[in-house]
Design a protein around this motif. Structure first.
Motif, PDB file in Angstrom:
ATOM      1  N   ASP A 189     -38.876 -27.985 174.404  1.00 15.93           N
ATOM      2  CA  ASP A 189     -40.144 -28.455 173.900  1.00 15.93           C
ATOM      3  C   ASP A 189     -41.294 -27.285 174.080  1.00 15.93           C
ATOM      4  N   ASP A 190     -41.743 -26.870 172.871  1.00 14.85           N
ATOM      5  CA  ASP A 190     -42.713 -25.941 172.914  1.00 14.85           C
ATOM      6  C   ASP A 190     -44.094 -26.174 173.717  1.00 14.85           C
ATOM      7  N   ASP A 191     -44.694 -27.294 173.316  1.00 18.55           N
ATOM      8  CA  ASP A 191     -45.780 -27.585 173.932  1.00 18.55           C
ATOM      9  C   ASP A 191     -46.045 -27.649 175.273  1.00 18.55           C
ATOM     10  N   ALA A 192     -44.804 -28.101 175.985  1.00 22.89           N
ATOM     11  CA  ALA A 192     -44.790 -28.094 177.238  1.00 22.89           C
ATOM     12  C   ALA A 192     -44.776 -26.627 177.923  1.00 22.89           C
ATOM     13  N   ALA A 193     -44.019 -25.830 177.142  1.00 21.72           N
ATOM     14  CA  ALA A 193     -44.226 -24.391 177.640  1.00 21.72           C
ATOM     15  C   ALA A 193     -45.347 -23.821 177.648  1.00 21.72           C
ATOM     16  N   SER A 194     -46.148 -24.057 176.691  1.00 25.88           N
ATOM     17  CA  SER A 194     -47.551 -23.594 176.467  1.00 25.88           C
ATOM     18  C   SER A 194     -48.543 -23.971 177.385  1.00 25.88           C
ATOM     19  N   TYR A 195     -48.087 -25.291 177.618  1.00 23.03           N
ATOM     20  CA  TYR A 195     -49.089 -25.995 178.752  1.00 23.03           C
ATOM     21  C   TYR A 195     -49.109 -25.158 180.105  1.00 23.03           C
ATOM     22  N   TYR A 196     -47.693 -25.168 180.490  1.00 24.35           N
ATOM     23  CA  TYR A 196     -47.414 -24.210 181.906  1.00 24.35           C
ATOM     24  C   TYR A 196     -47.830 -22.851 181.824  1.00 24.35           C
ATOM     25  N   TRP A 197     -47.650 -22.256 180.615  1.00 22.55           N
ATOM     26  CA  TRP A 197     -48.074 -20.952 180.349  1.00 22.55           C
ATOM     27  C   TRP A 197     -49.542 -20.526 180.900  1.00 22.55           C
ATOM     28  N   GLU A 198     -50.323 -21.365 180.120  1.00 23.47           N
ATOM     29  CA  GLU A 198     -51.926 -21.362 180.382  1.00 23.47           C
ATOM     30  C   GLU A 198     -52.183 -21.760 181.881  1.00 23.47           C
ATOM     31  N   GLN A 199     -51.518 -23.082 182.304  1.00 19.55           N
ATOM     32  CA  GLN A 199     -51.729 -23.283 183.720  1.00 19.55           C
ATOM     33  C   GLN A 199     -51.544 -22.341 184.866  1.00 19.55           C
ATOM     34  N   LEU A 200     -50.434 -21.638 184.662  1.00 21.71           N
ATOM     35  CA  LEU A 200     -49.679 -21.029 185.598  1.00 21.71           C
ATOM     36  C   LEU A 200     -50.136 -19.540 185.640  1.00 21.71           C
ATOM     37  N   GLY A 201     -50.886 -19.055 184.599  1.00 22.98           N
ATOM     38  CA  GLY A 201     -51.316 -17.708 184.624  1.00 22.98           C
ATOM     39  C   GLY A 201     -50.691 -16.952 183.485  1.00 22.98           C
ATOM     40  N   GLY A 202     -49.916 -17.311 182.682  1.00 26.92           N
ATOM     41  CA  GLY A 202     -49.413 -16.561 181.675  1.00 26.92           C
ATOM     42  C   GLY A 202     -48.364 -15.524 182.183  1.00 26.92           C
ATOM     43  N   ALA A 203     -48.486 -14.151 181.814  1.00 23.44           N
ATOM     44  CA  ALA A 203     -47.791 -13.090 182.242  1.00 23.44           C
ATOM     45  C   ALA A 203     -47.418 -13.097 183.601  1.00 23.44           C
ATOM     46  N   ALA A 204     -48.399 -13.529 184.396  1.00 23.47           N
ATOM     47  CA  ALA A 204     -48.267 -13.522 186.203  1.00 23.47           C
ATOM     48  C   ALA A 204     -46.737 -14.405 186.274  1.00 23.47           C
ATOM     49  N   ILE A 205     -46.602 -15.505 185.662  1.00 23.63           N
ATOM     50  CA  ILE A 205     -45.350 -16.146 186.052  1.00 23.63           C
ATOM     51  C   ILE A 205     -44.226 -15.207 185.766  1.00 23.63           C
ATOM     52  N   VAL A 206     -44.237 -14.392 185.192  1.00 20.52           N
ATOM     53  CA  VAL A 206     -42.844 -13.527 184.712  1.00 20.52           C
ATOM     54  C   VAL A 206     -42.808 -12.399 185.733  1.00 20.52           C
ATOM     55  N   GLU A 207     -44.405 -11.730 186.172  1.00 18.53           N
ATOM     56  CA  GLU A 207     -44.327 -10.904 187.221  1.00 18.53           C
ATOM     57  C   GLU A 207     -43.781 -11.370 188.631  1.00 18.53           C
ATOM     58  N   ARG A 208     -44.190 -12.658 188.773  1.00 22.98           N
ATOM     59  CA  ARG A 208     -43.865 -13.204 190.170  1.00 22.98           C
ATOM     60  C   ARG A 208     -42.394 -13.605 190.082  1.00 22.98           C
ATOM     61  N   MET A 209     -41.776 -14.062 189.082  1.00 19.50           N
ATOM     62  CA  MET A 209     -40.363 -14.353 189.060  1.00 19.50           C
ATOM     63  C   MET A 209     -39.536 -13.115 189.189  1.00 19.50           C
ATOM     64  N   VAL A 210     -39.807 -12.049 188.442  1.00 18.99           N
ATOM     65  CA  VAL A 210     -39.130 -10.729 188.608  1.00 18.99           C
ATOM     66  C   VAL A 210     -39.084 -10.188 189.984  1.00 18.99           C
ATOM     67  N   GLU A 211     -40.099 -10.301 190.645  1.00 17.84           N
ATOM     68  CA  GLU A 211     -40.081 -10.087 192.071  1.00 17.84           C
ATOM     69  C   GLU A 211     -39.382 -10.735 192.923  1.00 17.84           C
ATOM     70  N   ARG A 212     -39.512 -12.308 192.896  1.00 12.92           N
ATOM     71  CA  ARG A 212     -38.740 -13.042 193.421  1.00 12.92           C
ATOM     72  C   ARG A 212     -37.205 -13.097 193.416  1.00 12.92           C
ATOM     73  N   LEU A 213     -36.550 -12.874 192.138  1.00 10.42           N
ATOM     74  CA  LEU A 213     -35.312 -12.954 191.633  1.00 10.42           C
ATOM     75  C   LEU A 213     -34.740 -11.781 191.621  1.00 10.42           C
ATOM     76  N   GLY A 214     -35.711 -10.808 191.920  1.00  6.73           N
ATOM     77  CA  GLY A 214     -34.983  -9.197 191.608  1.00  6.73           C
ATOM     78  C   GLY A 214     -34.393  -8.867 190.222  1.00  6.73           C
ATOM     79  N   LEU A 215     -35.021  -9.214 189.360  1.00  4.68           N
ATOM     80  CA  LEU A 215     -34.701  -9.180 187.929  1.00  4.68           C
ATOM     81  C   LEU A 215     -35.279  -7.602 187.604  1.00  4.68           C
ATOM     82  N   THR A 216     -34.576  -6.982 186.742  1.00  6.83           N
ATOM     83  CA  THR A 216     -34.300  -5.487 186.462  1.00  6.83           C
ATOM     84  C   THR A 216     -34.987  -5.137 185.083  1.00  6.83           C
ATOM     85  N   HIS A 217     -34.954  -5.943 184.138  1.00  7.85           N
ATOM     86  CA  HIS A 217     -35.364  -5.489 182.895  1.00  7.85           C
ATOM     87  C   HIS A 217     -36.185  -6.746 182.014  1.00  7.85           C
TER      88      HIS A 217
END
Length: 255
Positions: free
Chosen positions: A71-99
């Motif tokens: 569901d896209d509406d749910a993703a958009s809701y959390y994207w806004e609530q959790l800070g947008g691209a900051a979600i990705v930045e946090r998870m990259v560091e937490r999981l050791g993602l490289t690309h």
């Protein structure tokens, strides 16, 4: 593996029992994530819920439909609530993602434009299966094992893994650019980015086999305007040609 000239793919298959990749092809090539990023959105939401990982009923429903039915509406809701691209930045560091990286600066609100790779997707699933707290693993994987035939946008999401293997698989699929799908871009829009935002994207990711033995990530791009059913068949055929330890194929998958 030789690909059709019109198809671009990044592929990774990891056998958890053997502890090694059995197939990699352009596994570090970045693709726009489409709905595969919903894995990171869900994990970011759950990350701060420990140690009990209590999820309010409204969020259980919203996260569930996001994971099961993309569901896209749910993703958009959390994207806004959790800070947008900051979600990705946090998870990259937490999981050791490289690309993996957030969407281009020109499109900060487009969570489907997050850059991701097949290899990093394997890392996400390995975290879920091997490191995540039990409540997180059981909740997220439980939803992915119950993926619905159609997304809430009406698109059939049983291509790739779901068409090739018998029940027991889990999937988190992604599609972007097809007429009427997800609204990530207009046909006339051609923003500049390292990641291709123009050609149609169709991705199949998930696990196959008893105890989620193999992790499969297949990211693909098709020429803009490709009919969805044609891309659907191409991704399914590509997935059927992979060696996937533990996978039990449906009778027609090898034809």
């Amino acid at each position: 593996m030789t690909l059709p000239q019109t198809l671009t793919a990044g592929i990774a298959v990891f056998d958890r029992e053997a502890g090694q990749f059995v197939h990699q092809q352009d596994a570090d090539r970045q693709f726009r994530s489409a709905s595969v990023v919903k894995l990171l959105i869900a994990l970011d939401f759950l990350w701060v819920r420990g140690p009990e990982y209590h999820v309010p009923p409204a969020d259980q429903e919203r996260l569930g439909v996001m994971l099961r039915s993309s569901d896209d509406d749910a993703a958009s809701y959390y994207w806004e609530q959790l800070g947008g691209a900051a979600i990705v930045e946090r998870m990259v560091e937490r999981l050791g993602l490289t690309h993996t990286a957030g969407p281009p600066a020109s499109h900060p609100g487009f969570w489907g434009y997050v850059a991701i790779t097949a290899a990093d997707t394997v890392r996400i699933y390995r975290y879920l299966l091997e490191e995540a707290p039990v409540p997180v693993r059981e909740y997220v994987m439980g939803q992915l094992h119950q993926a619905t035939r159609h997304g809430t946008d009406g698109f059939d999401q049983y291509f790739g893994i779901a068409s090739v293997f018998e029940t027991g698989y889990s999937i988190k699929q992604g599609w972007s650019g097809f007429h009427g799908s997800s609204g990530y871009r207009s046909d006339k829009e051609k923003p500049q980015s390292v990641v291709d935002l123009v050609n149609d994207a169709l991705h199949t990711t998930g696990t196959v086999g008893a105890d989620d033995r193999s992790i499969v990530a297949v990211f693909t791009l098709h020429p803009s305007g490709t009919p969805y059913d044609k891309a659907y068949a191409a991704v399914t055929q590509l997935t059927a040609g992979l060696t996937v330890p533990g996978g039990v194929r449906v009778p027609t998958a090898d034809k």
